[in-house]
Design a protein around this motif. Structure first.
Motif, PDB file in Angstrom:
ATOM      1  N   LEU A  81     -29.988  32.382 -63.571  1.00 47.29           N
ATOM      2  CA  LEU A  81     -31.217  32.670 -62.818  1.00 47.29           C
ATOM      3  C   LEU A  81     -32.437  32.827 -63.715  1.00 47.29           C
ATOM      4  N   CYS A  82     -32.241  33.460 -64.869  1.00 47.04           N
ATOM      5  CA  CYS A  82     -33.403  33.826 -65.689  1.00 47.04           C
ATOM      6  C   CYS A  82     -33.687  32.832 -66.813  1.00 47.04           C
ATOM      7  N   VAL A  83     -32.700  32.006 -67.159  1.00 45.47           N
ATOM      8  CA  VAL A  83     -32.913  31.071 -68.273  1.00 45.47           C
ATOM      9  C   VAL A  83     -32.803  29.619 -67.796  1.00 45.47           C
ATOM     10  N   LEU A  84     -31.614  29.277 -67.257  1.00 43.11           N
ATOM     11  CA  LEU A  84     -31.375  27.871 -66.917  1.00 43.11           C
ATOM     12  C   LEU A  84     -32.267  27.409 -65.776  1.00 43.11           C
ATOM     13  N   LEU A  85     -32.429  28.254 -64.758  1.00 43.56           N
ATOM     14  CA  LEU A  85     -33.229  27.853 -63.600  1.00 43.56           C
ATOM     15  C   LEU A  85     -34.686  27.573 -63.989  1.00 43.56           C
ATOM     16  N   PRO A  86     -35.388  28.507 -64.659  1.00 45.55           N
ATOM     17  CA  PRO A  86     -36.778  28.191 -65.001  1.00 45.55           C
ATOM     18  C   PRO A  86     -36.923  26.981 -65.913  1.00 45.55           C
ATOM     19  N   ILE A  87     -36.061  26.903 -66.949  1.00 47.77           N
ATOM     20  CA  ILE A  87     -36.186  25.770 -67.879  1.00 47.77           C
ATOM     21  C   ILE A  87     -35.809  24.462 -67.163  1.00 47.77           C
ATOM     22  N   GLY A  88     -34.794  24.542 -66.299  1.00 49.63           N
ATOM     23  CA  GLY A  88     -34.384  23.368 -65.522  1.00 49.63           C
ATOM     24  C   GLY A  88     -35.510  22.890 -64.612  1.00 49.63           C
ATOM     25  N   VAL A  89     -36.183  23.839 -63.962  1.00 45.30           N
ATOM     26  CA  VAL A  89     -37.274  23.478 -63.049  1.00 45.30           C
ATOM     27  C   VAL A  89     -38.415  22.819 -63.832  1.00 45.30           C
ATOM     28  N   ILE A  90     -38.728  23.376 -64.999  1.00 45.77           N
ATOM     29  CA  ILE A  90     -39.799  22.796 -65.815  1.00 45.77           C
ATOM     30  C   ILE A  90     -39.408  21.377 -66.246  1.00 45.77           C
ATOM     31  N   ALA A  91     -38.150  21.198 -66.669  1.00 44.12           N
ATOM     32  CA  ALA A  91     -37.684  19.877 -67.108  1.00 44.12           C
ATOM     33  C   ALA A  91     -37.753  18.883 -65.944  1.00 44.12           C
ATOM     34  N   ARG A  92     -37.368  19.361 -64.754  1.00 43.23           N
ATOM     35  CA  ARG A  92     -37.418  18.483 -63.566  1.00 43.23           C
ATOM     36  C   ARG A  92     -38.855  18.038 -63.301  1.00 43.23           C
ATOM     37  N   GLU A  93     -39.780  19.005 -63.366  1.00 41.63           N
ATOM     38  CA  GLU A  93     -41.184  18.683 -63.072  1.00 41.63           C
ATOM     39  C   GLU A  93     -41.789  17.775 -64.147  1.00 41.63           C
ATOM     40  N   ALA A  94     -41.284  17.937 -65.373  1.00 41.04           N
ATOM     41  CA  ALA A  94     -41.854  17.160 -66.482  1.00 41.04           C
ATOM     42  C   ALA A  94     -41.538  15.678 -66.354  1.00 41.04           C
ATOM     43  N   GLY A  95     -40.526  15.335 -65.565  1.00 38.28           N
ATOM     44  CA  GLY A  95     -40.162  13.935 -65.384  1.00 38.28           C
ATOM     45  C   GLY A  95     -39.434  13.414 -66.613  1.00 38.28           C
TER      46      GLY A  95
END
Lengths: 524, 222
Positions: free
Chosen positions: A291-305
């Motif tokens: 929740l605190c590490v993988l989710l935020p970094i994953g979301v940023i990576a997803r948005e980054a394309g």
């Protein structure tokens, strides 16, 4: 300043170097806050006035800001402590495999700048009512700061004298010993950490700014950057300064001298036996990391394309990336140089009022970035030699010094205290001058502390936004400032790419430090 | 031969390759006071910690009151069920509890009712001549006062076995002499089986019926 030993090894070089360092520290780090405090008692025409304080008490707008800031601080401190304190106890007392790696994974949110976590939060597919709400800001700051509560609790639990628990184990069952002896001994450190988190949360600018929460820090920024109202910005800084001083005082009263000691008990008195709770504990740790590490970094990576998009975004902001790296590197180096001398002076002080120095250092660290920024503008934006510095990137480095040298000085004072005074006394007897003693005896033994302080200062500096956004000269931008100014009119993919770059830049020195500590003989 | 109250049988404790306690055997009769003496690092404290259940023996057995409490790598009876009073070298008074609170914790852990606890605490503090500082925290007590509270805490649950780990090492000579005399008179009255650790034979002899010498983890005479 009185040295700890009966032996006199006062020398001119000793006195002049330390005096110069302390003077520089006061000039660069303390003066902006002192200037702002002085200004808060001044009317628009320059006379002594309590008008700012009167407005604070009577204006409904100010009261609302106070309420929101207090709720943000209290909520974030509570959430961070609820998550972090049990984790700290687990890390200190439970026996399970790969503890070092678990700790490293759990501490990641602390090194990711809070505004990056806030951006990730806005890209989660949840309702905008929750995203842009006080609850949202509390969650983001709670996630940002729980590692602080965790590390403080772990350190306190390791510091508990094993003998105290063993004495209790002779007469009571482990569960009772944990509740009645261990927890009360750890509690002051947990409370102090909660207070520090409260102060950091109310001093935070990036997260409430991004999530559109009106608190004092965002209002200070708006009053100055948008409305050019220096008086209003100063008045809005007053409650933040007061809260900072009160909280620092409370933290100092609770933990006293222990903030300068990092002594670990050589053995653990009471270990938590997990038994059948081993699997649920691993599941809990994985959930927190997810929740605190993988989710935020994953979301940023997803948005980054894709990688191409990331490369193109970075290429467009190359100057900001290079600036960030260079300024944070230079800032961290100067912070450590100054803090090493100030920390040494503090650690070897024996004056009655030495506790006040700690209080001042904590207070200075907690002064919000926006307040420091306005203080620096007031002090350096003049049509003389100061203006030259103000118009150059040096002002950003000075902002980093003002914000992070105090905490580095506290860390390094703790490091110096680990070195017995007798080591220096032996060098005195051998005829070594003070610079030689400091350079050949003290500094080499502080090496791990110096490296840790550099990494901490670098991580803080590269994520700094409150002061930098205010003092950065035209055309000189850092990564956080560029992200903040691009938010309104740039696609999410661009912002995400820059945020990802920010995370990677933060991880580089951290990984190098972890490698260094591992090679130099384990955790210190 | 008198029946042993405390019996150590070929007790061994290793840290890595080094045996801190090496096949140590000891026999202490009920009510007897034995002083364990020897140089620093010879295994005295480890032996006491093994008896108290704070460490697990790698080999050998520990018998207390005819019951095997530890054997070959296992503690069969946990520390708090061995009926032991322990005075630590650094006293280990809990800093967040008053002198009275330190004593009360012991009795409350044993499930004693509040009124009985109160009476027992008053009685024990009086016996130790410590009633004057019952409400003070350890940091507010002098070295001698802390010593009295630590001994009171070890005695309050009326232990079957009293273990003292160099309890006088941090006191000056006159105070040490005075407390040793008091400890002797207490021991004469209470007749608790006692193991007393010191590196000073002169300190041990007035108190102990028997002095046992330890060297390099082994009990060499006694």
């Amino acid at each position: 300043m009185v040295m700890k030993s009966g032996m006199s090894y006062f020398s001119v070089s000793h006195f002049s170097v330390l005096s110069l360092a302390v003077s520089l520290f006061i000039l660069l780090c303390a003066l902006p806050a002192i200037y702002m405090l002085g200004l808060s008692f001044t009317s628009a025409d320059g006379h002594l006035s309590f008008e700012n304080y009167r407005r604070l008490l009577v204006e409904a707008r100010q009261r609302e800001l106070l309420r929101t800031s207090a709720l943000l601080g209290a909520g974030a401190a509570m959430l961070a402590t609820l998550v972090g304190a049990p984790l700290g106890l687990l890390l200190a007392r439970a026996r399970f495999r790969g503890k070092r790696w678990w700790r490293l994974a759990l501490v990641i949110p602390l090194v990711v700048p809070p505004y990056v976590l806030a951006l990730a939060w806005t890209w989660l597919d949840i309702t905008s009512e929750l995203t842009y709400s006080l609850t949202g800001a509390i969650i983001v700051l709670g996630v940002s700061f729980y590692p602080l509560a965790m590390l403080a609790t772990e350190a306190a639990a390791r510091r508990v004298d094993a003998g105290l628990e063993e004495a209790a184990l002779l007469v009571a069952a482990p569960r009772r010993v944990f509740a009645k002896i261990t927890l009360p001994l750890v509690a002051p450190a947990v409370a102090a950490a909660a207070l520090v988190i409260f102060t950091l949360a109310i001093s935070e600018f990036g997260v409430p700014g991004l999530l559109r929460i009106n608190v004092f820090t965002t209002e200070v920024f708006t009053a100055f950057a948008a409305l050019y109202d220096f008086g209003a910005a100063t008045a809005l800084s007053v409650p933040l300064l007061l809260a900072t001083i009160i909280t620092a005082l409370a933290a100092r009263l609770i933990i006293g001298e222990r903030m300068l000691t990092t002594r670990r008990s050589s053995r653990i008195g009471l270990s938590l036996t997990l038994g059948k709770w081993q699997t649920p504990m691993v599941a809990l740790l994985l959930t927190i990391i997810a929740l605190c590490v993988l989710l935020p970094i994953g979301v940023i990576a997803r948005e980054a394309g894709g990688l191409r998009l990331i490369a193109s975004s970075l290429s467009n902001s190359r100057a900001a990336v290079i600036n960030s790296f260079a300024l944070a590197g230079a800032g961290a180096t100067l912070v450590v140089m100054l803090a090493a001398l100030v920390g040494y002076a503090r650690a070897r002080m024996r004056a009655r009022w030495s506790g006040l120095v700690d209080l001042a250092l904590i207070t200075l660290f907690a002064v919000p970035g926006t307040v420091v920024g306005i203080g620096l503008i007031g002090l350096w934006n003049h049509a003389d030699w100061r203006g030259e510095i103000y118009a150059s990137p040096l002002i950003i480095v000075i902002a980093y010094l003002a914000r992070f040298a105090p905490v580095a000085a506290l860390l390094l004072a703790a490091s110096v205290r680990q070195i017995p005074v007798s080591f220096e006394e032996a060098a005195v007897v051998a005829g070594a001058s003070w610079p030689r003693r400091f350079g050949r005896i003290v500094l080499p033994q502080m090496f791990t502390g110096l490296s840790a302080a550099w990494v901490v200062a670098f991580i803080f500096a590269i994520g700094e936004i409150g002061a930098t956004a205010l003092v950065a000269p035209p055309g000189e931008s850092t990564l956080p400032v560029r992200v903040y100014t691009l938010i309104a009119n740039t696609p999410a993919s661009n912002l995400a790419a820059l945020s990802l770059a920010q995370v990677i830049i933060v991880f580089l020195p951290l990984a190098l430090f972890a490698l260094f500590v591992r090679q130099s003989g384990g955790e210190k | 031969m008198t029946e042993a109250f405390l019996h150590l049988v070929a007790l061994t404790k290793r840290y890595g390759n080094r045996a801190a306690v090496d096949r140590a055997s000891l026999f202490v009769a009920e009510g007897e006071v034995v002083a364990l003496i020897g140089p620093s690092g010879c295994g005295k404290t480890t032996t006491l910690r093994l008896i108290a259940g704070l460490e697990k023996p790698d080999e050998g057995e520990i018998w207390i009151g005819g019951e095997c409490v530890a054997t070959n790598g296992r503690n069969l009876i946990p520390s708090h069920k061995r009926g032991i009073g322990f005075v630590f070298q650094d006293l280990a008074l809990w800093p967040h509890l008053t002198a009275e609170g330190n004593l009360d914790f012991v009795l409350a852990s044993a499930g004693m009712k509040r009124r009985e606890r109160r009476e027992r605490i008053v009685e024990t503090l009086r016996m130790m001549r410590a009633e004057g500082f019952a409400g003070r925290y350890p940091s507010q007590l002098s070295g001698g006062e802390q010593q009295r509270v630590a001994i009171a805490r070890a005695l309050i649950a009326r232990p079957r076995l009293l273990l003292l780990d160099e309890p006088m090492s941090n006191l000056d000579a006159p105070l040490r002499g005075q407390l040793l005399e008091e400890l002797k008179s207490l021991q004469d009255r209470l007749k608790i089986t006692t193991v007393y650790i010191t590196h000073d034979r002169a300190e041990a002899e007035p108190l102990a019926a028997r002095v046992v010498q330890m060297e390099a983890g082994r009990i060499v005479c006694g």
